[in-house]
Design an enzyme around this catalytic site. Sequence first.
Site, PDB file in Angstrom:
ATOM      1  N   HIS A  19       0.844  -1.189   0.000  1.00  0.00           N
ATOM      2  CA  HIS A  19       0.000   0.000   0.000  1.00  0.00           C
ATOM      3  C   HIS A  19       0.883   1.244   0.000  1.00  0.00           C
ATOM      4  CE1 HIS A  19       1.025  -0.688   4.196  1.00  0.00           C
ATOM      5  NE2 HIS A  19       0.840   0.610   4.389  1.00  0.00           N
ATOM      6  N   ALA A  20       0.236   2.360  -0.223  1.00  0.00           N
ATOM      7  CA  ALA A  20       0.882   3.670  -0.105  1.00  0.00           C
ATOM      8  C   ALA A  20      -0.161   4.604   0.505  1.00  0.00           C
ATOM      9  CB  ALA A  20       1.351   4.176  -1.467  1.00  0.00           C
TER      10      ALA A  20
END
Length: 150
Positions: free
Chosen positions: A67-68
């Site tokens: 994820h970011a």
Amino acid sequence: MAINLAEELSSITIKAAAADWREAIRLAGNGLVEAGSTTGEYTDQMISAVEEHGPYIVIAPGIALAHARPSEAVLKGGLSWVSLDAPVSFGHSKNDPVTLVIGLAAVDHTAHIDVLKAVAGVLSNKEARAELEAAETADEVRSILKRINN
């Protein structure tokens, strides 16, 4: 609000080949792009996050939650599921090697936390995790997750 992972998964890839952790994240990111959840820029952001902060995304033995931060590259929330044919190392001292990469695109911090809770709940169940690791089709993964959530 409880998250139903079976309903949230927009992309499932089984027994994928990845040469390294970057390619494994790219596979998860491709699933998010193909589902219309993110742009390709988000995949680059997920890889950059690991390059900058280390393998913190390897959240449990054998599992990476790629994820970011929420950004304009997230078009809508989404999850992708990539089981790897052969494990890859992310450089985590305790939880390597990784055989499952879950790609997470969240529109905000609350959605991110809700999905983390749902993933933790499912994958902390040893029997369910063994079934998920043995799944050979996307339909099997969805079926197992639906049963667990009920």
